[in-house]
Write a protein that holds these residues in place. Sequence first.
Motif, PDB file in Angstrom:
ATOM      1  N   SER A  23       0.800  -1.266  -0.116  1.00 50.49           N
ATOM      2  CA  SER A  23       0.088   0.191  -0.012  1.00 50.49           C
ATOM      3  C   SER A  23       0.891   1.359   0.236  1.00 50.49           C
ATOM      4  CB  SER A  23      -0.930   0.210   1.072  1.00 50.49           C
ATOM      5  OG  SER A  23      -0.402   0.345   2.442  1.00 50.49           O
ATOM      6  N   ASP A  53      -0.539   8.280   1.743  1.00 53.37           N
ATOM      7  CA  ASP A  53      -1.190   6.981   1.627  1.00 53.37           C
ATOM      8  C   ASP A  53      -1.159   6.064   2.749  1.00 53.37           C
ATOM      9  OD1 ASP A  53       1.314   6.332   1.512  1.00 53.37           O
ATOM     10  OD2 ASP A  53       1.597   5.552  -0.505  1.00 53.37           O
ATOM     11  N   GLY A  55      -2.498   5.175   6.724  1.00 57.62           N
ATOM     12  CA  GLY A  55      -3.522   5.505   7.514  1.00 57.62           C
ATOM     13  C   GLY A  55      -3.984   4.312   8.373  1.00 57.62           C
ATOM     14  N   HIS A  58      -9.818   0.990   7.518  1.00 59.26           N
ATOM     15  CA  HIS A  58     -11.109   1.417   7.055  1.00 59.26           C
ATOM     16  C   HIS A  58     -11.142   2.747   6.584  1.00 59.26           C
ATOM     17  CE1 HIS A  58     -12.344  -2.653   7.284  1.00 59.26           C
ATOM     18  NE2 HIS A  58     -12.469  -2.614   8.450  1.00 59.26           N
ATOM     19  N   GLY A  59     -10.133   3.638   6.479  1.00 57.44           N
ATOM     20  CA  GLY A  59      -9.862   4.993   6.208  1.00 57.44           C
ATOM     21  C   GLY A  59     -10.017   6.073   7.258  1.00 57.44           C
ATOM     22  N   ARG A  60      -9.979   5.187   8.209  1.00 55.12           N
ATOM     23  CA  ARG A  60      -9.835   6.153   9.769  1.00 55.12           C
ATOM     24  C   ARG A  60      -8.358   6.637   9.685  1.00 55.12           C
ATOM     25  NH1 ARG A  60     -12.196   3.860  15.068  1.00 55.12           N
ATOM     26  NH2 ARG A  60     -10.745   2.253  14.575  1.00 55.12           N
ATOM     27  N   TYR A  62      -5.131   9.331   8.848  1.00 57.70           N
ATOM     28  CA  TYR A  62      -4.384   9.358   7.504  1.00 57.70           C
ATOM     29  C   TYR A  62      -3.205  10.245   7.608  1.00 57.70           C
ATOM     30  CZ  TYR A  62      -8.433  12.204   7.743  1.00 57.70           C
ATOM     31  OH  TYR A  62      -9.473  12.942   8.343  1.00 57.70           O
ATOM     32  N   GLU A 230      -7.785  -6.469   8.260  1.00 53.31           N
ATOM     33  CA  GLU A 230      -8.153  -5.028   8.539  1.00 53.31           C
ATOM     34  C   GLU A 230      -9.463  -5.065   9.404  1.00 53.31           C
ATOM     35  OE1 GLU A 230      -8.885  -2.592   5.268  1.00 53.31           O
ATOM     36  OE2 GLU A 230      -8.438  -0.919   6.344  1.00 53.31           O
ATOM     37  N   GLU A 250      -1.994  -0.329  12.395  1.00 55.68           N
ATOM     38  CA  GLU A 250      -3.224   0.472  11.876  1.00 55.68           C
ATOM     39  C   GLU A 250      -4.201   0.443  12.618  1.00 55.68           C
ATOM     40  OE1 GLU A 250      -1.269  -1.588   9.886  1.00 55.68           O
ATOM     41  OE2 GLU A 250      -0.820  -1.094   8.012  1.00 55.68           O
TER      42      GLU A 250
END
Length: 385
Positions: A23, A53, A55, A58-60, A62, A230, A250
């Motif tokens: 990633s 890029d 973080g 689940h996009g929490r 960054y 994840e 993460e």
Amino acid sequence: MKITGLEIMAFALPLRGHYGWRSLQSPIGRYAILRVTTDDGLVGLGEAPVLPDWGGEHGRYYGEDTTMVTHLVRKYFEPILIGSDPRAIKELLPRMDSVVRGFPYTKAMIESALLDLAGRAAGVPVYQLLGGAARMRIPVCHTVGLAPPEDAARLSAEVVEDGIRTLQIKASGDFAADLAVMKAVRHAVGDKIRIYPDVNRGYRTPKDAIAAIEAMHAEAGICMIEQPVEGSEAMAQVTASVRVPVMADEGCWSPQDAIEAVRRKSADILSIYYTKASGLLRSMQIGAIASAAGMPVNVNGSLEAGVGNAANLHLAAALEGNVLPAVIAVTTLQGREQTRVGGVFYTDDVISEPFHYADGCLSVPTGPGLGVDLDPAKIAKYRIA
Ligand SMILES: [Mg+2]
């Protein structure tokens, strides 16, 4: 003491070689460094390693880039900080949170500069402000980037020759490829070195992860696994099912995440670094939660440069409980190398003195504040903005 100025500089450091993880798309070695000046002539330093890029789950959460860091400081934080006493950190952090939610890397950069100033003003190292040092030598864990098995094995053997006894090895999430890398590394380093994969959330399902972890444990003797999947539910399923300890990276940014990890049993080990938690004080809160829950921690990172490595060394010194070897780079200055490859990701840095390295351990700096200063010649050489 009052803050009179904030200067942000962006740097690109020269790389030792290619380094990557699943990633990762942006180049490593890019940093924002903040210089906070005061009316009594003291200067405080903070660093934000910038990786847009990177973080949380689940996009929490960054990472940020240098333009975002500069914008946030200039538009939102400078009006709060100018004229304030930099030692009033617990008053300033909630005010910064109230004007901008999130952006932990920028806030961590500011907080460590404030702690640097508080330490310099009091004439004590930052670890004293965090309650004192539980240890002054920090065992280093070298992180091996994604690479074919033969390359990962060759590099790992060289790292071990430099005295490092623990290796974090980036894994791709492809079961066969990951097993081949772990077996090659195990063959190259022998039985006494601790190795573990960091999958950066790469396995698609808990069952995929469980099968891969059991095979890597049986055939390559991995000692633990970092962030195999994840989400806390999937992490809890893996944690309950495998023999080796599972570490959340993460999945653990804030003290609240740490409470959730304890409550949901979604990890056995918590990974802490000063940036994810918006600074050292909240990193210490995560450490307190882990310690109270009987969980080990490690100090991990984003391959920081010298100022950031100083912050993480003070954190590793001050954390209570079971602290595992730290993924802190061995800051290297050109012409003053202390290892060949072990812990080295950049061939030079902008600080003026390296941290002492011997027998696989970094020494915690003992000067006032973070205990590091910038080298003006190196600033001129590596500054990009
Ligand atoms: Mg990680």
